[in-house]
Design a protein around this motif. Structure first.
Motif, mmCIF file in Angstrom:
data_model
loop_
_atom_site.group_PDB
_atom_site.id
_atom_site.type_symbol
_atom_site.label_atom_id
_atom_site.label_comp_id
_atom_site.label_asym_id
_atom_site.label_seq_id
_atom_site.Cartn_x
_atom_site.Cartn_y
_atom_site.Cartn_z
ATOM 1 N N THR A 26 0.859 -1.197 0.000
ATOM 2 C CA THR A 26 0.000 0.000 0.000
ATOM 3 C C THR A 26 0.889 1.239 0.000
ATOM 4 O O THR A 26 2.045 1.183 0.429
ATOM 5 C CB THR A 26 -0.900 0.026 1.248
ATOM 6 O OG1 THR A 26 -0.047 0.096 2.388
ATOM 7 C CG2 THR A 26 -1.778 -1.210 1.345
ATOM 8 N N ASP A 29 2.208 2.107 3.457
ATOM 9 C CA ASP A 29 3.322 1.219 3.868
ATOM 10 C C ASP A 29 4.603 1.572 3.119
ATOM 11 O O ASP A 29 5.688 1.594 3.695
ATOM 12 C CB ASP A 29 2.951 -0.240 3.605
ATOM 13 C CG ASP A 29 1.909 -0.747 4.590
ATOM 14 O OD1 ASP A 29 1.751 -0.092 5.645
ATOM 15 O OD2 ASP A 29 1.260 -1.767 4.294
ATOM 16 N N GLN A 30 4.422 1.844 1.834
ATOM 17 C CA GLN A 30 5.592 2.182 1.015
ATOM 18 C C GLN A 30 6.271 3.450 1.555
ATOM 19 O O GLN A 30 7.500 3.504 1.689
ATOM 20 C CB GLN A 30 5.151 2.391 -0.437
ATOM 21 C CG GLN A 30 6.332 2.537 -1.378
ATOM 22 C CD GLN A 30 5.901 2.571 -2.839
ATOM 23 O OE1 GLN A 30 4.830 2.087 -3.196
ATOM 24 N NE2 GLN A 30 6.743 3.131 -3.680
ATOM 25 N N ALA A 31 5.477 4.444 1.901
ATOM 26 C CA ALA A 31 6.032 5.705 2.418
ATOM 27 C C ALA A 31 6.697 5.482 3.780
ATOM 28 O O ALA A 31 7.773 6.027 4.063
ATOM 29 C CB ALA A 31 4.919 6.731 2.532
ATOM 30 N N ARG A 32 6.049 4.676 4.615
ATOM 31 C CA ARG A 32 6.597 4.407 5.954
ATOM 32 C C ARG A 32 7.953 3.704 5.847
ATOM 33 O O ARG A 32 8.930 4.069 6.515
ATOM 34 C CB ARG A 32 5.598 3.530 6.740
ATOM 35 C CG ARG A 32 6.053 3.167 8.144
ATOM 36 C CD ARG A 32 4.973 2.390 8.891
ATOM 37 N NE ARG A 32 4.413 1.278 8.109
ATOM 38 C CZ ARG A 32 5.015 0.085 7.995
ATOM 39 N NH1 ARG A 32 6.149 -0.138 8.601
ATOM 40 N NH2 ARG A 32 4.450 -0.870 7.267
ATOM 41 N N ILE A 33 8.005 2.699 4.978
ATOM 42 C CA ILE A 33 9.264 1.947 4.817
ATOM 43 C C ILE A 33 10.356 2.856 4.244
ATOM 44 O O ILE A 33 11.505 2.815 4.674
ATOM 45 C CB ILE A 33 9.039 0.706 3.921
ATOM 46 C CG1 ILE A 33 8.103 -0.280 4.643
ATOM 47 C CG2 ILE A 33 10.350 0.012 3.602
ATOM 48 C CD1 ILE A 33 7.564 -1.386 3.766
ATOM 49 N N LYS A 34 9.945 3.735 3.317
ATOM 50 C CA LYS A 34 10.919 4.667 2.723
ATOM 51 C C LYS A 34 11.520 5.557 3.816
ATOM 52 O O LYS A 34 12.741 5.766 3.863
ATOM 53 C CB LYS A 34 10.220 5.525 1.664
ATOM 54 C CG LYS A 34 11.154 6.464 0.939
ATOM 55 C CD LYS A 34 10.373 7.269 -0.083
ATOM 56 C CE LYS A 34 11.268 8.238 -0.834
ATOM 57 N NZ LYS A 34 10.527 9.027 -1.806
ATOM 58 N N TYR B 22 13.993 3.947 -4.784
ATOM 59 C CA TYR B 22 13.108 3.141 -3.939
ATOM 60 C C TYR B 22 11.673 3.199 -4.471
ATOM 61 O O TYR B 22 11.005 2.166 -4.610
ATOM 62 C CB TYR B 22 13.173 3.642 -2.491
ATOM 63 C CG TYR B 22 12.093 3.062 -1.603
ATOM 64 C CD1 TYR B 22 12.255 1.801 -1.031
ATOM 65 C CD2 TYR B 22 10.903 3.753 -1.355
ATOM 66 C CE1 TYR B 22 11.258 1.253 -0.238
ATOM 67 C CE2 TYR B 22 9.909 3.215 -0.578
ATOM 68 C CZ TYR B 22 10.084 1.955 -0.016
ATOM 69 O OH TYR B 22 9.094 1.420 0.757
ATOM 70 N N ALA B 26 10.253 -0.367 -5.209
ATOM 71 C CA ALA B 26 9.725 -0.946 -3.963
ATOM 72 C C ALA B 26 8.588 -1.935 -4.221
ATOM 73 O O ALA B 26 8.606 -3.062 -3.700
ATOM 74 C CB ALA B 26 9.258 0.174 -3.039
ATOM 75 N N GLN B 27 7.641 -1.501 -5.047
ATOM 76 C CA GLN B 27 6.468 -2.336 -5.295
ATOM 77 C C GLN B 27 6.870 -3.676 -5.937
ATOM 78 O O GLN B 27 6.414 -4.739 -5.518
ATOM 79 C CB GLN B 27 5.517 -1.561 -6.215
ATOM 80 C CG GLN B 27 4.102 -2.055 -6.219
ATOM 81 C CD GLN B 27 3.397 -1.860 -4.888
ATOM 82 O OE1 GLN B 27 3.224 -2.841 -4.172
ATOM 83 N NE2 GLN B 27 3.012 -0.644 -4.550
ATOM 84 N N ARG B 40 3.387 -10.872 5.899
ATOM 85 C CA ARG B 40 3.500 -9.529 5.305
ATOM 86 C C ARG B 40 4.479 -8.643 6.070
ATOM 87 O O ARG B 40 5.279 -7.919 5.478
ATOM 88 C CB ARG B 40 2.095 -8.885 5.288
ATOM 89 C CG ARG B 40 2.030 -7.702 4.389
ATOM 90 C CD ARG B 40 0.654 -7.073 4.382
ATOM 91 N NE ARG B 40 0.734 -5.793 3.687
ATOM 92 C CZ ARG B 40 0.655 -5.643 2.376
ATOM 93 N NH1 ARG B 40 0.456 -6.695 1.615
ATOM 94 N NH2 ARG B 40 0.754 -4.461 1.819
ATOM 95 N N GLU B 44 7.870 -6.858 4.715
ATOM 96 C CA GLU B 44 8.165 -5.414 4.776
ATOM 97 C C GLU B 44 9.543 -5.172 5.394
ATOM 98 O O GLU B 44 10.318 -4.328 4.915
ATOM 99 C CB GLU B 44 7.084 -4.705 5.589
ATOM 100 C CG GLU B 44 5.767 -4.576 4.828
ATOM 101 C CD GLU B 44 4.678 -3.873 5.641
ATOM 102 O OE1 GLU B 44 4.985 -3.367 6.739
ATOM 103 O OE2 GLU B 44 3.529 -3.836 5.177
ATOM 104 N N LEU B 47 12.104 -6.027 2.861
ATOM 105 C CA LEU B 47 12.184 -4.971 1.840
ATOM 106 C C LEU B 47 13.081 -3.830 2.327
ATOM 107 O O LEU B 47 13.951 -3.330 1.593
ATOM 108 C CB LEU B 47 10.770 -4.449 1.537
ATOM 109 C CG LEU B 47 10.700 -3.327 0.517
ATOM 110 C CD1 LEU B 47 10.973 -3.859 -0.882
ATOM 111 C CD2 LEU B 47 9.326 -2.649 0.533
ATOM 112 N N GLN B 48 12.887 -3.465 3.583
ATOM 113 C CA GLN B 48 13.707 -2.403 4.177
ATOM 114 C C GLN B 48 15.193 -2.807 4.180
ATOM 115 O O GLN B 48 16.050 -2.024 3.779
ATOM 116 C CB GLN B 48 13.204 -2.174 5.609
ATOM 117 C CG GLN B 48 13.766 -0.939 6.267
ATOM 118 C CD GLN B 48 13.064 -0.684 7.588
ATOM 119 O OE1 GLN B 48 11.835 -0.749 7.676
ATOM 120 N NE2 GLN B 48 13.842 -0.416 8.613
#
Lengths: 267, 179
Positions: A26, A29-34, B22, B26-27, B40, B44, B47-48
């Protein structure tokens, strides 16, 4: 072509539909991980310098090379330093071990015999050095006629009159090694002669004579310079020195008597 | 700005450029991770880790003939493998009563039958071996060449071709409702 994917066009086209949409990340989530990643990067910039695979590998190789060189130089240095050691020295066992290794690495009987002769000569040189280190007491210093003064009879060889236990041990060792070397040299000489290699046999004969003379000078193997006449070949290159009972080694009772003399105690 | 330019800037330490990289990947990387990682939250975290590792590796990355996506996927594959290695070395103790219903009447086949056609095909696809799904994802969705996939997965070209062939045969079975 074998295992070609060309005949699966329909399946390939259907693949995007087969992967469930729920697996997508989502945007929150993508922004948070970034954000987490950028924070981690900012921290890492201050604390850590990245090291590449090849840099690490080079460092590792360099470390191993330096360690191996250090170990090698330590072993070689110790072996070299021990080359002048005499019995009683700290490095003397290293010298003996090095010689044993050299002997075990000898490729032929001939080179082994030559090495044995070389080491036997070393023992003789060590005997001379030991004798030179031992102070000669005035009580038994030779008088003007060359005979020792004191309790020792003039017939006793001078080398025996001032022996310390260390010298006695060194003398026994030298005796044994000279014996072994002569046996080996004689055996090789006989082999060379039977093969008709007279030139090499002559060289070995010279080596035998040289060793016998040196041993004789130190009153080994029979106590006289002419002790080469004391060896007998018993048929198949057997070599047995005929020992003179009086001169080969110092008897314990004799040693005790010598040590009782003032100035002759080993300590 | 194209990928190579972003990589060069990120290599020089520009976090903003790395952020854009990123956003671009990322996706896709997350989908790739999810093929093997069911959880999940774990996916995540991985991924980090992948992007942090990539940033650490940037200073020594050679930019001549660089295929950045393949390099990133290679890091992803290694990180996922590291995750499984760690999990294998430190297995967690799970209570039998909580996690297993040994006497239950759960059946994958029955569950798939209860779903619509599209859903059941998706469900069947998830049952494929992870390696099959990885190869299909990399080859046909990420459009890597055979040799690139071979490099990413650490396998020979022939092995990848064989896996791809078997995976596509399985997909055919799924589409024909035979699996």
């Amino acid at each position: 072509m074998i295992f070609s994917a060309k005949k699966f066009k329909k399946e390939v086209q259907a693949l995007p539909k087969l992967i469930p949409a729920a697996d997508a990340l989502t945007s929150q989530d993508q922004a948070r991980i970034k954000q987490n990643i950028l924070l981690a990067i900012a921290r890492q910039d201050v604390t850590e310098t990245p090291v590449g695979f090849w840099t690490r590998r080079r460092q590792l190789i360099l470390r191993y090379t330096v360690s191996a060189a250090a170990v090698f130089s330590l072993v070689a240095g110790t072996a070299f330093a021990s080359s002048n050691a005499i019995p009683g020295d700290l490095l003397y066992p290293v010298k003996i071990t090095t010689e044993k290794v050299q002997l075990s690495l000898a490729s032929s009987d001939q080179s082994k015999a030559v090495l044995e002769a070389q080491f036997a000569r070393q023992r003789i040189v060590e005997l001379q050095k030991l004798a030179a280190q031992t102070p000669v007491p005035t009580a038994i210093m030779p008088n003007a006629s060359g005979n020792p003064v004191g309790l020792i009879s003039s017939s006793t060889p001078p080398a025996l009159t001032i022996q310390t236990p260390l010298e006695t041990q060194a003398r026994i060792q030298a005796n044994m090694e000279v014996n072994d070397a002569l046996t080996a040299l004689k055996s090789v000489q006989a082999k060379l002669q039977s093969r008709g290699d007279n030139k090499d046999a002559q060289i070995i004969a010279g080596s035998i004579l040289n060793l016998q003379n040196q041993a004789g000078a130190q009153h080994l193997l029979g106590g006289s310079n002419n002790n080469q006449n004391n060896y007998k070949d018993h048929g198949q290159n057997q070599y047995k020195p005929t020992r003179s009972p009086a001169a080969t080694t110092t008897r314990p009772s004799q040693l005790r008597k010598l040590n009782d003399l003032p100035g002759l105690r080993p300590d | 700005m194209d990928i190579d330019e972003l990589v060069l800037q990120a290599k020089q330490g520009k976090a903003e450029a790395f952020g854009q990289l990123y956003d671009l990947f990322a996706q896709r990387i997350f989908k790739y991770i999810r093929i093997k990682i069911q959880d999940r939250q774990q996916a995540e975290d991985i991924l980090q880790d992948i992007f942090i590792k990539a940033y650490k590796g940037l200073p020594v990355l050679r930019t001549d003939h660089l295929n950045f996506p393949a390099w990133l996927y290679k890091i992803a594959a290694n990180t996922v493998n590291d995750h499984f290695r760690k999990t294998y070395r430190a297995p967690t103790v799970i209570g039998m009563d909580e996690e297993f219903d040994i006497a239950g009447n759960y059946s994958v086949e029955r569950e798939i039958q209860s779903l619509s056609d599209g859903e059941s095909m998706q469900k069947a696809f998830t049952q494929l071996p992870p390696l099959y799904k990885q190869v299909l994802e990399l080859r046909f969705l990420q459009e890597f060449s055979l040799s690139e996939v071979a490099k990413i997965l650490g396998k020979s070209n022939l092995a990848v071709r064989l896996i791809q062939f078997r995976a596509l045969k399985k997909v055919r079975l799924i589409l024909n409702n035979d699996l």
